[in-house]
Design a protein around this motif. Structure first.
Motif, PDB file in Angstrom:
ATOM      1  N   THR A  43       0.859  -1.184   0.000  1.00  0.00           N
ATOM      2  CA  THR A  43       0.000   0.000   0.000  1.00  0.00           C
ATOM      3  C   THR A  43       0.893   1.232   0.000  1.00  0.00           C
ATOM      4  O   THR A  43       1.751   1.377   0.873  1.00  0.00           O
ATOM      5  CB  THR A  43      -0.930  -0.004   1.220  1.00  0.00           C
ATOM      6  OG1 THR A  43      -1.692  -1.217   1.216  1.00  0.00           O
ATOM      7  CG2 THR A  43      -1.876   1.182   1.197  1.00  0.00           C
ATOM      8  N   LEU A  63       1.471   5.597  -0.885  1.00  0.00           N
ATOM      9  CA  LEU A  63       0.961   6.958  -1.103  1.00  0.00           C
ATOM     10  C   LEU A  63       2.145   7.895  -1.268  1.00  0.00           C
ATOM     11  O   LEU A  63       3.168   7.743  -0.596  1.00  0.00           O
ATOM     12  CB  LEU A  63       0.096   7.400   0.080  1.00  0.00           C
ATOM     13  CG  LEU A  63      -0.420   8.845   0.090  1.00  0.00           C
ATOM     14  CD1 LEU A  63      -1.792   8.912   0.770  1.00  0.00           C
ATOM     15  CD2 LEU A  63       0.544   9.798   0.819  1.00  0.00           C
ATOM     16  N   VAL A 117       3.966   7.032   2.061  1.00  0.00           N
ATOM     17  CA  VAL A 117       3.503   5.931   2.918  1.00  0.00           C
ATOM     18  C   VAL A 117       3.795   4.645   2.172  1.00  0.00           C
ATOM     19  O   VAL A 117       3.528   4.543   0.970  1.00  0.00           O
ATOM     20  CB  VAL A 117       1.993   6.040   3.223  1.00  0.00           C
ATOM     21  CG1 VAL A 117       1.520   4.809   4.005  1.00  0.00           C
ATOM     22  CG2 VAL A 117       1.664   7.315   3.996  1.00  0.00           C
ATOM     23  N   LEU A 132      -2.659   3.322   6.484  1.00  0.00           N
ATOM     24  CA  LEU A 132      -2.594   4.371   5.463  1.00  0.00           C
ATOM     25  C   LEU A 132      -3.217   5.660   5.980  1.00  0.00           C
ATOM     26  O   LEU A 132      -2.622   6.747   5.895  1.00  0.00           O
ATOM     27  CB  LEU A 132      -3.315   3.909   4.196  1.00  0.00           C
ATOM     28  CG  LEU A 132      -3.573   4.964   3.115  1.00  0.00           C
ATOM     29  CD1 LEU A 132      -2.270   5.350   2.434  1.00  0.00           C
ATOM     30  CD2 LEU A 132      -4.583   4.442   2.096  1.00  0.00           C
TER      31      LEU A 132
END
Length: 320
Positions: free
Chosen positions: A130, A132, A147, A174
């Motif tokens: 995941t 970001l 992230v 997240l």
């Protein structure tokens, strides 16, 4: 002819093993908010906007080796709306009055937001990455944040077993890490020394807790530098998830005094996950020296045709 038939059979069998009766979609849930309040000087409501700067070709959130659409409340998950809605809830729960609006002076530019999955075969973990990347406007100029969360689970009886550890948990982290980094740059609020010490005591309690690493993340989200010594010690834990949380948290707290230590982990750590989290933490330091190191490290990886080295480059790209 025989070789072609054998190759076809191998491809079909390998594909079946890889899928392992995986469904095409999963029902996920919204994260619970943190229960530790922050202390800040300005308690007026802050307005924040998010501009989605992702290219159209990069707007698929959940993808990878296996099809994995995410369903929230009977609707396909909208990752940007999910991020805004739950980040506002997280910040407000911590005592930081925040509202996401269409346009504001604090306009966060969202560059990347994905959850990519990977699996080698039916006997290996289902893994999610995941990620970001965003730019936050501050008085000192734009600050790049990233992230990166890796989670994995081998489904034994059913693919439902992967929902909590590899989908819900990284979605939770997240939101909380994004909220923590918005706080670091926009609000400068922090958890009290007492709450930090209470978390450290809870983590050091010898009672077994399968999710003790989540408390380590909370230390990193505290924005209180008094958590740094304990977090540094936890980077040497025997538990992989505790180590990952601790290494990541050195970056979240911008522990620049441990820059050399993080650099050493990128080459000397025994596992790729530790090396990866060290690269992430260096990016989070957000200094010229950190960016220079990441650029040089990325250059050293470009000639390598290795899966994990490619993943490392992807982490570095969140910050450059």
């Amino acid at each position: 002819m025989k070789k072609n038939v054998v190759a076809l059979i191998f491809t079909v069998v390998a594909g079946s093993l890889l899928q392992g009766c995986a469904p095409s979609s999963y029902k996920v849930s919204a994260p619970a908010v943190s229960n530790i309040k922050f202390h800040l000087n300005d308690e007026s409501q802050q307005q924040v906007s998010i501009t989605d700067n992702r290219a159209d070709s990069e707007k698929t959130f959940s993808y990878g080796v296996l099809k994995a659409d995410l369903i929230l409340a009977e609707t396909k998950l909208d990752p940007v709306d999910y991020l805004k809605t739950n980040t506002a809830k997280e910040l407000n729960a911590r005592g930081i009055k925040t509202a996401f609006v269409e346009s504001s002076e604090s306009d966060v530019k969202l560059n990347k937001l994905v959850m990519r999955n990977h699996r080698t075969n039916a006997y290996t973990p289902f893994i999610t990455f995941t990620m970001l990347s965003a730019d936050i406007p501050t008085k000192e100029g734009n600050k790049r944040i990233g992230v990166f969360i890796k989670r994995g689970k081998v489904p034994v009886w059913s693919f439902n077993e992967i929902i909590e550890p590899t989908l819900n948990e990284p979605l939770d982290l997240l939101v909380k890490e994004f909220a923590a980094k918005l706080n670091n740059y926009l609000y400068h609020a922090k958890a009290s020394d007492a709450d930090v010490q209470s978390l450290i005591a809870k983590i050091n309690n010898k009672k077994q807790d399968k999710k003790k690493y989540m408390d380590v993340y909370q230390l990193g989200f505290s924005n209180n530098p008094k958590a740094i010594p304990a977090i540094y010690d936890l980077t040497k834990s025997d538990d992989e998830y505790i180590r990952m949380a601790a290494i990541s948290s050195l970056g979240t707290l911008q522990a620049q005094e441990h820059f050399d230590y993080l650099k050493s982990l990128t080459v000397k750590a025994d596992t790729w996950t530790d090396r990866a989290m060290a690269l992430k933490a260096i990016g989070d330091l957000n200094t010229d020296g950190a960016r220079q190191f990441l650029s040089q490290h990325k250059a050293s990886l470009e000639s390598e045709k290795d899966k994990e080295k490619n993943w490392s480059s992807e982490i570095i790209n969140l910050y450059l």
